[in-house]
Design a protein around this motif. Structure first.
Motif, PDB file in Angstrom:
ATOM      1  N   LYS A 117     -17.952  -2.107  44.755  1.00 54.18           N
ATOM      2  CA  LYS A 117     -17.336  -3.422  44.929  1.00 54.18           C
ATOM      3  C   LYS A 117     -17.260  -4.148  46.242  1.00 54.18           C
ATOM      4  CE  LYS A 117     -15.082  -3.179  40.883  1.00 54.18           C
ATOM      5  NZ  LYS A 117     -15.196  -4.148  39.603  1.00 54.18           N
ATOM      6  N   PRO A 118     -18.593  -4.549  46.539  1.00 54.93           N
ATOM      7  CA  PRO A 118     -18.866  -4.748  48.220  1.00 54.93           C
ATOM      8  C   PRO A 118     -18.214  -6.075  48.332  1.00 54.93           C
ATOM      9  CG  PRO A 118     -20.894  -5.250  46.606  1.00 54.93           C
ATOM     10  CD  PRO A 118     -19.882  -4.476  45.955  1.00 54.93           C
ATOM     11  N   ASP A 119     -17.896  -7.033  47.447  1.00 54.90           N
ATOM     12  CA  ASP A 119     -17.456  -8.306  47.758  1.00 54.90           C
ATOM     13  C   ASP A 119     -16.030  -8.134  47.989  1.00 54.90           C
ATOM     14  OD1 ASP A 119     -19.618  -9.747  47.409  1.00 54.90           O
ATOM     15  OD2 ASP A 119     -19.172 -10.281  45.395  1.00 54.90           O
ATOM     16  N   LEU A 120     -15.413  -7.375  47.410  1.00 57.59           N
ATOM     17  CA  LEU A 120     -13.898  -6.979  47.791  1.00 57.59           C
ATOM     18  C   LEU A 120     -13.760  -6.424  48.862  1.00 57.59           C
ATOM     19  CD1 LEU A 120     -10.799  -6.574  46.905  1.00 57.59           C
ATOM     20  CD2 LEU A 120     -11.263  -4.243  45.794  1.00 57.59           C
ATOM     21  N   TYR A 121     -14.687  -5.350  49.546  1.00 51.92           N
ATOM     22  CA  TYR A 121     -14.571  -5.019  50.741  1.00 51.92           C
ATOM     23  C   TYR A 121     -14.691  -6.094  51.832  1.00 51.92           C
ATOM     24  CZ  TYR A 121     -15.775  -2.103  54.863  1.00 51.92           C
ATOM     25  OH  TYR A 121     -16.011  -1.515  56.084  1.00 51.92           O
ATOM     26  N   ARG A 122     -15.799  -6.909  51.538  1.00 51.39           N
ATOM     27  CA  ARG A 122     -16.145  -7.798  52.587  1.00 51.39           C
ATOM     28  C   ARG A 122     -14.861  -8.704  52.802  1.00 51.39           C
ATOM     29  NH1 ARG A 122     -21.600  -7.451  50.842  1.00 51.39           N
ATOM     30  NH2 ARG A 122     -20.958  -9.272  49.178  1.00 51.39           N
ATOM     31  N   TYR A 123     -14.171  -9.183  51.639  1.00 55.04           N
ATOM     32  CA  TYR A 123     -13.255 -10.127  51.582  1.00 55.04           C
ATOM     33  C   TYR A 123     -11.979  -9.543  52.340  1.00 55.04           C
ATOM     34  CZ  TYR A 123     -16.099 -13.140  48.656  1.00 55.04           C
ATOM     35  OH  TYR A 123     -16.928 -14.021  48.491  1.00 55.04           O
ATOM     36  N   HIS A 124     -11.809  -8.147  51.970  1.00 59.86           N
ATOM     37  CA  HIS A 124     -10.359  -7.536  52.347  1.00 59.86           C
ATOM     38  C   HIS A 124     -10.579  -7.316  53.733  1.00 59.86           C
ATOM     39  CE1 HIS A 124      -6.908  -4.785  52.600  1.00 59.86           C
ATOM     40  NE2 HIS A 124      -6.712  -5.007  51.441  1.00 59.86           N
ATOM     41  N   LEU A 125     -11.891  -7.029  54.308  1.00 64.36           N
ATOM     42  CA  LEU A 125     -12.147  -6.653  55.769  1.00 64.36           C
ATOM     43  C   LEU A 125     -11.741  -8.184  56.637  1.00 64.36           C
ATOM     44  CD1 LEU A 125     -12.850  -4.916  58.036  1.00 64.36           C
ATOM     45  CD2 LEU A 125     -15.042  -5.746  57.440  1.00 64.36           C
ATOM     46  N   ILE A 126     -12.356  -9.286  55.910  1.00 60.84           N
ATOM     47  CA  ILE A 126     -12.153 -10.648  56.618  1.00 60.84           C
ATOM     48  C   ILE A 126     -10.654 -10.845  56.827  1.00 60.84           C
ATOM     49  CG2 ILE A 126     -12.532 -13.073  56.328  1.00 60.84           C
ATOM     50  CD1 ILE A 126     -15.348 -12.439  55.016  1.00 60.84           C
ATOM     51  N   LEU A 127      -9.878 -10.562  55.746  1.00 62.33           N
ATOM     52  CA  LEU A 127      -8.710 -10.872  55.625  1.00 62.33           C
ATOM     53  C   LEU A 127      -7.919 -10.079  56.680  1.00 62.33           C
ATOM     54  CD1 LEU A 127      -6.021 -12.163  54.307  1.00 62.33           C
ATOM     55  CD2 LEU A 127      -5.792 -10.183  52.814  1.00 62.33           C
ATOM     56  N   THR A 128      -8.164  -8.771  56.730  1.00 60.31           N
ATOM     57  CA  THR A 128      -7.338  -7.956  57.715  1.00 60.31           C
ATOM     58  C   THR A 128      -7.645  -8.333  59.072  1.00 60.31           C
ATOM     59  OG1 THR A 128      -9.027  -6.293  57.586  1.00 60.31           O
ATOM     60  CG2 THR A 128      -6.993  -5.715  56.193  1.00 60.31           C
ATOM     61  N   THR A 129      -8.818  -8.711  59.242  1.00 56.81           N
ATOM     62  CA  THR A 129      -9.385  -9.282  60.829  1.00 56.81           C
ATOM     63  C   THR A 129      -8.455 -10.390  61.178  1.00 56.81           C
ATOM     64  OG1 THR A 129     -11.495  -8.216  60.374  1.00 56.81           O
ATOM     65  CG2 THR A 129     -11.247  -9.800  61.931  1.00 56.81           C
ATOM     66  N   VAL A 130      -8.718 -11.416  60.184  1.00 54.55           N
ATOM     67  CA  VAL A 130      -7.967 -12.651  60.571  1.00 54.55           C
ATOM     68  C   VAL A 130      -6.539 -12.607  60.759  1.00 54.55           C
ATOM     69  CG1 VAL A 130      -7.377 -15.014  59.493  1.00 54.55           C
ATOM     70  CG2 VAL A 130      -9.506 -14.055  59.208  1.00 54.55           C
ATOM     71  N   ILE A 131      -5.787 -11.578  59.974  1.00 57.19           N
ATOM     72  CA  ILE A 131      -4.573 -11.441  60.192  1.00 57.19           C
ATOM     73  C   ILE A 131      -4.242 -10.600  61.539  1.00 57.19           C
ATOM     74  CG2 ILE A 131      -2.607 -10.114  59.185  1.00 57.19           C
ATOM     75  CD1 ILE A 131      -3.019 -12.602  57.423  1.00 57.19           C
ATOM     76  N   SER A 132      -5.031  -9.772  61.640  1.00 55.92           N
ATOM     77  CA  SER A 132      -4.762  -8.966  62.965  1.00 55.92           C
ATOM     78  C   SER A 132      -4.855  -9.861  64.324  1.00 55.92           C
ATOM     79  CB  SER A 132      -5.765  -7.736  63.067  1.00 55.92           C
ATOM     80  OG  SER A 132      -5.555  -6.709  61.991  1.00 55.92           O
ATOM     81  N   VAL A 133      -6.233 -10.701  63.991  1.00 56.11           N
ATOM     82  CA  VAL A 133      -6.208 -11.756  65.307  1.00 56.11           C
ATOM     83  C   VAL A 133      -5.255 -12.625  65.390  1.00 56.11           C
ATOM     84  CG1 VAL A 133      -7.679 -13.528  65.939  1.00 56.11           C
ATOM     85  CG2 VAL A 133      -8.760 -11.478  65.096  1.00 56.11           C
ATOM     86  N   LEU A 134      -4.715 -13.173  64.187  1.00 58.95           N
ATOM     87  CA  LEU A 134      -3.523 -13.881  64.372  1.00 58.95           C
ATOM     88  C   LEU A 134      -2.196 -13.312  65.206  1.00 58.95           C
ATOM     89  CD1 LEU A 134      -3.664 -15.828  61.056  1.00 58.95           C
ATOM     90  CD2 LEU A 134      -4.039 -16.866  63.274  1.00 58.95           C
ATOM     91  N   ILE A 135      -2.020 -12.029  64.691  1.00 58.04           N
ATOM     92  CA  ILE A 135      -0.909 -11.249  65.300  1.00 58.04           C
ATOM     93  C   ILE A 135      -0.981 -10.997  66.621  1.00 58.04           C
ATOM     94  CG2 ILE A 135       0.222  -8.858  65.090  1.00 58.04           C
ATOM     95  CD1 ILE A 135      -0.070  -8.713  62.094  1.00 58.04           C
TER      96      ILE A 135
END
Length: 361
Positions: free
Chosen positions: A151-169
């Motif tokens: 599931k490469p797409d799920l990994y990429r999207y989830h990684l993008i999400l965690t990166t964005v959330i972490s940067v925002l925090i």
């Protein structure tokens, strides 16, 4: 304070819970889309969990809710790693937890050891997840399903999400910390001004005290020594002030002192400084020397003579006696003050309610 800044600081816990709720809500759709219904159901429960937090969170139970959020974030990271065999970027959440603990849980009652233990635990969980992901113990291979390749797409999207959330925090923590630092600097500056005012002013009348008065005298003395001009000093006091306190009481005496301070200040030119010398005595420093000084003092004397101090049901009339000296006679400021005081004493003994000038003025 700007309303936006106030909101960022006032509702910081609600903002944290809202960000957590939003990230888990997005994860619901991602996991459902890619067939991870078990993780999606977990995220549904967590969304409800944070929704309750937002509704119930209060200052009284703030630390309790923060501790629960801290535990949930670390558990979610471990949960995803065990189920999928990959952290999917959730280690970034664990890294954000460490500075967040110091920002969201700050209290004089909270010991540093508390923050150190929780931060150390978050760091240990992160290290364990990294080890688990790359070492993948053989004894646990039956309990996780590696999905990075499946599931490469799920990994990429989830990684993008965690990166964005972490940067925002982290951005939020940086901005709010800077705001707090600016507020602390302004507060310190304001306190310094307040302390400076207290040190240099009389608490009853608000006039400068001896300490501040001597600073102005020093400047005038420097001008005198440089040959740019003479200055004058006047000491005056309230005639028969003791009888005011004896007859009416100290409350009325204080009212007279404050009224005199206000009246005299209003009649003085800008190039002069008025201070309370002690008790019912006041002192005036005139930056310039000449007949205009005597004219000002006579104007003040006459105005006070015709002024009535009203306190409660009493009307009190008082007069002032002035002693004047100048740097024309003395190069030493203390000698000028002593000479002015001597002229005041002479005036008190010879009729009061008058302006007495040193012979050499």
């Amino acid at each position: 304070m700007n309303l936006r800044y106030y909101t960022l600081l006032k509702h910081k816990e609600h903002i944290l819970y809202a960000v957590c709720l939003l990230s888990h809500a997005i994860c619901i759709f991602l996991n459902l889309h890619y067939g991870f219904t078990f993780i999606a159901k977990y995220n549904m429960g967590v969304v409800l969990f944070y929704g309750v937090f937002i509704l119930l969170c209060s200052n009284r139970h703030k630390q309790f809710f923060i501790n629960l959020a801290y535990t949930e974030i670390l558990f979610y990271s471990l949960f995803v790693t065990f189920i999928t065999g990959c952290d999917f970027g959730t280690t970034l959440y664990n890294i954000c937890v460490i500075p967040s603990l110091f920002f969201f849980i700050y209290s004089a009652k909270t010991r540093l050891l508390y923050h150190v233990i929780l931060s150390s635990f978050a760091a240990a969980v992160t290290i364990f997840m990294i080890w688990f992901e790359y070492a993948r113990p053989h004894a646990l291979t039956d309990f996780f399903i590696p999905v990075i390749s499946a599931k490469p797409d799920l990994y990429r999207y989830h990684l993008i999400l965690t990166t964005v959330i972490s940067v925002l925090i982290l951005l939020y923590l940086a901005v709010t910390t800077q705001i707090n630092l600016q507020r602390a600097a302004l507060k310190t500056k304001r306190h310094e001004k307040e302390l400076e005012y207290i040190v240099n002013h009389d608490p009853l009348t608000g006039l400068m005290n001896r300490r501040k008065f001597y600073q102005h005298v020093k400047k005038c003395q420097e001008k005198k020594l440089s040959g740019t001009g003479d200055y004058a000093i006047t000491i005056f006091d309230i005639d028969s002030f003791k009888s005011v306190n004896d007859i009416y009481g100290h409350e009325y005496g204080d009212a007279v002192l404050k009224n005199i301070s206000s009246e005299v200040s209003a009649l003085l030119p800008k190039s002069s400084w008025l201070a309370r010398w002690g008790g019912e005595e006041f002192i005036i420093l005139f930056e310039n020397y000449g007949q205009e000084v005597l004219d000002v003092l006579e104007k003040i004397r006459s105005a006070i003579e015709n002024t009535v101090t009203v306190c409660k049901d009493k009307q009190i009339k008082i007069t002032l006696t002035f002693g004047v000296s100048s740097s024309r006679e003395n190069d030493n400021a203390d000698k000028i003050i002593i000479d002015a005081d001597n002229q005041l004493m002479y005036g008190k003994k010879n009729g009061k309610n008058r302006v007495v000038v040193s012979k050499g003025y």
